[in-house]
Design a protein around this motif. Structure first.
Motif, PDB file in Angstrom:
ATOM      1  N   ARG A  18      88.134  -0.049  35.184  1.00  0.00           N
ATOM      2  CA  ARG A  18      88.749  -0.922  36.178  1.00  0.00           C
ATOM      3  C   ARG A  18      87.789  -2.002  36.679  1.00  0.00           C
ATOM      4  O   ARG A  18      88.187  -3.163  36.834  1.00  0.00           O
ATOM      5  CB  ARG A  18      89.246  -0.039  37.334  1.00  0.00           C
ATOM      6  CG  ARG A  18      90.237  -0.723  38.193  1.00  0.00           C
ATOM      7  CD  ARG A  18      90.913   0.233  39.138  1.00  0.00           C
ATOM      8  NE  ARG A  18      91.462  -0.541  40.237  1.00  0.00           N
ATOM      9  CZ  ARG A  18      91.862  -0.028  41.396  1.00  0.00           C
ATOM     10  NH1 ARG A  18      91.789   1.266  41.607  1.00  0.00           N
ATOM     11  NH2 ARG A  18      92.350  -0.802  42.330  1.00  0.00           N
ATOM     12  N   ALA A 106      89.082  -3.489  42.504  1.00  0.00           N
ATOM     13  CA  ALA A 106      89.044  -2.032  42.296  1.00  0.00           C
ATOM     14  C   ALA A 106      89.273  -1.305  43.626  1.00  0.00           C
ATOM     15  O   ALA A 106      88.559  -0.360  43.977  1.00  0.00           O
ATOM     16  CB  ALA A 106      87.722  -1.614  41.637  1.00  0.00           C
ATOM     17  N   CYS A 108      90.686   1.060  46.425  1.00  0.00           N
ATOM     18  CA  CYS A 108      91.258   2.389  46.539  1.00  0.00           C
ATOM     19  C   CYS A 108      90.784   2.956  47.882  1.00  0.00           C
ATOM     20  O   CYS A 108      90.313   2.189  48.718  1.00  0.00           O
ATOM     21  CB  CYS A 108      90.816   3.277  45.371  1.00  0.00           C
ATOM     22  SG  CYS A 108      89.040   3.423  45.202  1.00  0.00           S
ATOM     23  N   ASP A 174      87.703  12.691  47.321  1.00  0.00           N
ATOM     24  CA  ASP A 174      87.756  11.923  46.071  1.00  0.00           C
ATOM     25  C   ASP A 174      88.414  10.564  46.324  1.00  0.00           C
ATOM     26  O   ASP A 174      89.029  10.347  47.381  1.00  0.00           O
ATOM     27  CB  ASP A 174      88.563  12.692  45.018  1.00  0.00           C
ATOM     28  CG  ASP A 174      88.366  12.143  43.598  1.00  0.00           C
ATOM     29  OD1 ASP A 174      87.480  11.286  43.384  1.00  0.00           O
ATOM     30  OD2 ASP A 174      89.117  12.573  42.699  1.00  0.00           O
ATOM     31  N   LEU A 175      88.290   9.715  45.324  1.00  0.00           N
ATOM     32  CA  LEU A 175      88.957   8.413  45.382  1.00  0.00           C
ATOM     33  C   LEU A 175      90.429   8.593  45.046  1.00  0.00           C
ATOM     34  O   LEU A 175      90.788   9.346  44.141  1.00  0.00           O
ATOM     35  CB  LEU A 175      88.332   7.461  44.361  1.00  0.00           C
ATOM     36  CG  LEU A 175      86.872   7.108  44.604  1.00  0.00           C
ATOM     37  CD1 LEU A 175      86.320   6.286  43.450  1.00  0.00           C
ATOM     38  CD2 LEU A 175      86.724   6.344  45.914  1.00  0.00           C
ATOM     39  N   VAL A 176      91.266   7.896  45.798  1.00  0.00           N
ATOM     40  CA  VAL A 176      92.707   7.928  45.560  1.00  0.00           C
ATOM     41  C   VAL A 176      93.184   6.490  45.438  1.00  0.00           C
ATOM     42  O   VAL A 176      92.830   5.636  46.255  1.00  0.00           O
ATOM     43  CB  VAL A 176      93.457   8.616  46.727  1.00  0.00           C
ATOM     44  CG1 VAL A 176      94.955   8.641  46.461  1.00  0.00           C
ATOM     45  CG2 VAL A 176      92.936  10.021  46.960  1.00  0.00           C
ATOM     46  N   SER A 177      93.972   6.253  44.401  1.00  0.00           N
ATOM     47  CA  SER A 177      94.513   4.907  44.245  1.00  0.00           C
ATOM     48  C   SER A 177      96.022   4.966  44.407  1.00  0.00           C
ATOM     49  O   SER A 177      96.556   4.688  45.484  1.00  0.00           O
ATOM     50  CB  SER A 177      94.078   4.362  42.889  1.00  0.00           C
ATOM     51  OG  SER A 177      94.511   3.055  42.730  1.00  0.00           O
TER      52      SER A 177
HETATM   53  P1  AMP Z   1      95.307   7.748  41.262  1.00  0.00           P
HETATM   54  O1  AMP Z   1      95.997   8.802  40.429  1.00  0.00           O
HETATM   55  O2  AMP Z   1      95.804   6.363  40.926  1.00  0.00           O
HETATM   56  O3  AMP Z   1      95.372   8.039  42.733  1.00  0.00           O
HETATM   57  O4  AMP Z   1      93.773   7.739  40.847  1.00  0.00           O
HETATM   58  C1  AMP Z   1      92.995   8.851  41.160  1.00  0.00           C
HETATM   59  C2  AMP Z   1      91.965   9.127  40.083  1.00  0.00           C
HETATM   60  O5  AMP Z   1      91.343   7.931  39.654  1.00  0.00           O
HETATM   61  C3  AMP Z   1      90.882  10.028  40.623  1.00  0.00           C
HETATM   62  O6  AMP Z   1      90.392  10.844  39.572  1.00  0.00           O
HETATM   63  C4  AMP Z   1      89.845   9.044  41.112  1.00  0.00           C
HETATM   64  O7  AMP Z   1      88.546   9.598  41.077  1.00  0.00           O
HETATM   65  C5  AMP Z   1      90.012   7.877  40.151  1.00  0.00           C
HETATM   66  N1  AMP Z   1      89.924   6.559  40.815  1.00  0.00           N
HETATM   67  C6  AMP Z   1      90.869   5.940  41.545  1.00  0.00           C
HETATM   68  N2  AMP Z   1      90.480   4.732  41.968  1.00  0.00           N
HETATM   69  C7  AMP Z   1      89.235   4.575  41.479  1.00  0.00           C
HETATM   70  C8  AMP Z   1      88.265   3.521  41.553  1.00  0.00           C
HETATM   71  N3  AMP Z   1      88.487   2.382  42.224  1.00  0.00           N
HETATM   72  N4  AMP Z   1      87.078   3.710  40.927  1.00  0.00           N
HETATM   73  C9  AMP Z   1      86.836   4.838  40.247  1.00  0.00           C
HETATM   74  N5  AMP Z   1      87.707   5.871  40.134  1.00  0.00           N
HETATM   75  C10 AMP Z   1      88.877   5.744  40.743  1.00  0.00           C
END
Ligand code: AMP
Length: 232
Positions: A18, A106, A108, A174-177
């Motif tokens: 990303r 990027a 999140c 953890d990171l959430v997007s």
């Molecule tokens: P999501 O399913 O879209 O919420 O994304 C979550 C997964 O993607 C988790 O395993 C996070 O560690 C990783 N993630 C989400 N956003 C980022 C980001 N900006 N940079 C790195 N890892 C991310």
């Protein structure tokens, strides 16, 4: 093998995925085009249309280290990575590392998540000692300390979602997007710790020695990343 760079030549450190993808339009705004696709090439040094600019591909968590020690003149990494780097290096985490821009890419958030059947609010209210698994130990430590919640931190390097499912931990940080990964693993977000975006970092001595080469790139990045251009 690539030849040694010229004195004003620039090396930009990026991580694949990303951050790489979302940095491309900023590079384009500075007139820089990366000539190889990292998803199709095994090369770690990628040429650009500018003979004086190259991109090196490193792990996200290594970007601050490369820039701090001059292995790269500039780099792009998440606020999460920078906070962990600073904590790991104590007071020296910022030395040599200039952070001029929030690029607003990027995006999140850093969050706490638990199994849907775990009563997090109750556990916190009761003063229970939580087991928290995370790659982001410094951010998690600081967050729970500020809430007065006692935690045992378990450092993981990936697949954090597994920890509550296997009984390794009560919660993860953890990171959430989109939230899809949590949902797919029957986890729920219970606290948002902070918003995350990627930052430009520049080696402080390069900023002086390579000012002429760096300035137009920093200016183009600032313009292209508005309105998030202001440093946070
Ligand atoms: P999501 O399913 O879209 O919420 O994304 C979550 C997964 O993607 C988790 O395993 C996070 O560690 C990783 N993630 C989400 N956003 C980022 C980001 N900006 N940079 C790195 N890892 C991310």
């Amino acid at each position: 093998m690539s030849a040694s760079p010229q004195p004003q030549a620039l090396t930009l450190a990026l991580s694949k995925g990303r951050i790489f993808e979302e940095t491309l339009p900023l590079l384009a705004a500075a007139g820089i085009e990366v000539l190889e696709d990292p998803e199709k090439s095994r090369k770690l040094i990628l040429p650009t249309n500018r003979p004086d600019v190259r991109v090196v591909l490193v792990r996200a968590s290594d970007v601050p280290t490369y820039v701090q020690y001059g292995g790269a003149d500039l780099g792009v990494c998440g606020k999460d990575t920078l906070l962990e780097h600073e904590a790991e290096w104590g007071g020296a985490g910022n030395v040599g590392l200039y952070q001029p821009l929030d690029l607003g890419i990027a995006k999140c958030r850093m969050s706490v998540a638990v199994r849907a059947d775990f009563d997090y609010a109750h556990a916190v209210r009761q003063g229970a000692r939580l087991k928290v698994a995370t790659k982001y130990v410094a951010i998690a430590r600081e967050f729970f300390a500020s809430k007065g919640v006692h935690v045992d931190l378990i450092k993981l390097y990936g697949s954090m979602e597994l920890a509550p499912l296997t009984g390794l931990a009560d919660a993860i940080v953890d990171l959430v997007s989109t939230g899809n990964t949590l949902k797919a693993n029957h986890l729920v977000e219970v606290e948002r710790i902070m918003d995350i975006s990627s930052r430009l970092v520049v080696n402080q001595s390069a900023l002086k020695v390579k000012r002429e080469a760096l300035r137009p790139i920093l200016d183009a990045f600032a313009r292209a990343s508005q309105p998030q251009g202001a440093s946070a």
